[in-house]
Design a protein around this motif. Structure first.
Motif, PDB file in Angstrom:
ATOM      1  N   GLU A 116       0.686  -0.804   0.104  1.00 32.41           N
ATOM      2  CA  GLU A 116       0.092  -0.320  -0.234  1.00 32.41           C
ATOM      3  C   GLU A 116       0.945   1.120  -0.188  1.00 32.41           C
ATOM      4  N   GLU A 117       1.912   1.293   0.949  1.00 34.58           N
ATOM      5  CA  GLU A 117       3.073   2.670   0.851  1.00 34.58           C
ATOM      6  C   GLU A 117       3.600   2.410  -0.423  1.00 34.58           C
ATOM      7  N   GLY A 118       3.824   1.380  -1.531  1.00 32.12           N
ATOM      8  CA  GLY A 118       4.630   1.612  -2.571  1.00 32.12           C
ATOM      9  C   GLY A 118       3.234   2.497  -3.812  1.00 32.12           C
ATOM     10  N   ILE A 119       2.095   1.538  -3.806  1.00 32.32           N
ATOM     11  CA  ILE A 119       0.586   1.774  -3.995  1.00 32.32           C
ATOM     12  C   ILE A 119       0.144   4.122  -4.000  1.00 32.32           C
ATOM     13  N   ARG A 120       0.442   3.598  -2.760  1.00 28.27           N
ATOM     14  CA  ARG A 120      -0.003   5.735  -2.389  1.00 28.27           C
ATOM     15  C   ARG A 120       1.567   6.170  -3.020  1.00 28.27           C
ATOM     16  N   GLY A 121       3.100   5.603  -3.531  1.00 27.97           N
ATOM     17  CA  GLY A 121       3.697   6.406  -3.977  1.00 27.97           C
ATOM     18  C   GLY A 121       3.821   7.109  -4.934  1.00 27.97           C
ATOM     19  N   GLN A 122       2.776   5.934  -5.925  1.00 26.15           N
ATOM     20  CA  GLN A 122       2.557   5.622  -7.293  1.00 26.15           C
ATOM     21  C   GLN A 122       1.695   6.768  -7.581  1.00 26.15           C
ATOM     22  N   LEU A 123       0.310   6.969  -6.247  1.00 29.06           N
ATOM     23  CA  LEU A 123      -0.478   7.521  -7.326  1.00 29.06           C
ATOM     24  C   LEU A 123      -0.406   9.264  -6.527  1.00 29.06           C
ATOM     25  N   ALA A 124       0.505   9.337  -5.553  1.00 33.79           N
ATOM     26  CA  ALA A 124       0.696  10.541  -5.297  1.00 33.79           C
ATOM     27  C   ALA A 124       2.126  11.545  -6.453  1.00 33.79           C
ATOM     28  N   ALA A 125       3.139  10.506  -7.206  1.00 30.61           N
ATOM     29  CA  ALA A 125       3.810  10.855  -8.050  1.00 30.61           C
ATOM     30  C   ALA A 125       2.302  11.403  -9.482  1.00 30.61           C
ATOM     31  N   GLY A 126       1.531  10.314  -9.358  1.00 33.00           N
ATOM     32  CA  GLY A 126       1.060  10.579 -10.965  1.00 33.00           C
ATOM     33  C   GLY A 126       0.194  11.698 -10.333  1.00 33.00           C
ATOM     34  N   LEU A 127      -0.484  12.394  -9.297  1.00 33.37           N
ATOM     35  CA  LEU A 127      -1.751  13.317  -9.435  1.00 33.37           C
ATOM     36  C   LEU A 127      -0.772  14.744  -9.129  1.00 33.37           C
ATOM     37  N   ARG A 128       0.582  14.769  -8.886  1.00 31.28           N
ATOM     38  CA  ARG A 128       1.728  15.611  -8.879  1.00 31.28           C
ATOM     39  C   ARG A 128       2.066  15.790 -10.382  1.00 31.28           C
ATOM     40  N   ASP A 129       2.113  15.545 -11.312  1.00 31.30           N
ATOM     41  CA  ASP A 129       2.470  14.834 -12.471  1.00 31.30           C
ATOM     42  C   ASP A 129       1.567  16.312 -14.021  1.00 31.30           C
ATOM     43  N   LEU A 130       0.226  15.332 -12.902  1.00 27.90           N
ATOM     44  CA  LEU A 130      -1.289  15.781 -13.652  1.00 27.90           C
ATOM     45  C   LEU A 130      -1.533  16.880 -12.840  1.00 27.90           C
ATOM     46  N   ASP A 131      -0.967  17.612 -11.766  1.00 27.33           N
ATOM     47  CA  ASP A 131      -1.688  19.040 -11.192  1.00 27.33           C
ATOM     48  C   ASP A 131      -0.418  19.953 -11.483  1.00 27.33           C
ATOM     49  N   GLU A 132       0.331  19.831 -11.727  1.00 26.09           N
ATOM     50  CA  GLU A 132       1.872  20.570 -12.688  1.00 26.09           C
ATOM     51  C   GLU A 132       1.907  20.382 -14.746  1.00 26.09           C
TER      52      GLU A 132
END
Length: 91
Positions: A42-58
Motif C-alpha cells: 500500500e505504501e508503494g501504491i500511495r507513492g505511485q498515486l501521489a506521483a501521478g497526481l503531482r504530474d497531473l497537477d503540474e
C-alpha cells in the motif's frame, strides 16, 4: 526458520493465541508478516498515486487539455489505486 522474540512480544503473541485470535504463535507471526507485506504494498501504491497526481497537477499529462480532462484523469488514477489496494489485500 527459528526466530527469537523479546519477552514482551512473545507474551503478546501467546495472549493473542489464548484469546482465540490465532491457532498458534506461528499463525500469529505469519499474520503479522502478511500484514507488513500489505502495508508495504500500500505504501508503494500511495507513492505511485501521489506521483501521478503531482504530474497531473503540474501539467505533465498529455491527455489533460481542460479542467474536465484533469478531473477525469484524477478520477481514473484514484480508481486504479483503489483497485490495486484491494488486489493487494486479496479482496
Amino acid at each position: 526458520m527459528t526466530i527469537t522474540l523479546p519477552l514482551e512480544l512473545d507474551e503478546f503473541l501467546k495472549a493473542e493465541v489464548a484469546a482465540g485470535r490465532f491457532g498458534s504463535v506461528e499463525d500469529a507471526v505469519r499474520g503479522a508478516v502478511e500484514h507488513l507485506r500489505l502495508v508495504r504494498a500500500e505504501e508503494g501504491i500511495r507513492g505511485q498515486l501521489a506521483a501521478g497526481l503531482r504530474d497531473l497537477d503540474e501539467g505533465r499529462a498529455s491527455e489533460a487539455r481542460t479542467a474536465d480532462d484533469v478531473a477525469a484523469i484524477r478520477l481514473r488514477i484514484l480508481q486504479k489505486a483503489t483497485g490495486q489496494q484491494q488486489a493487494a489485500r486479496g479482496a
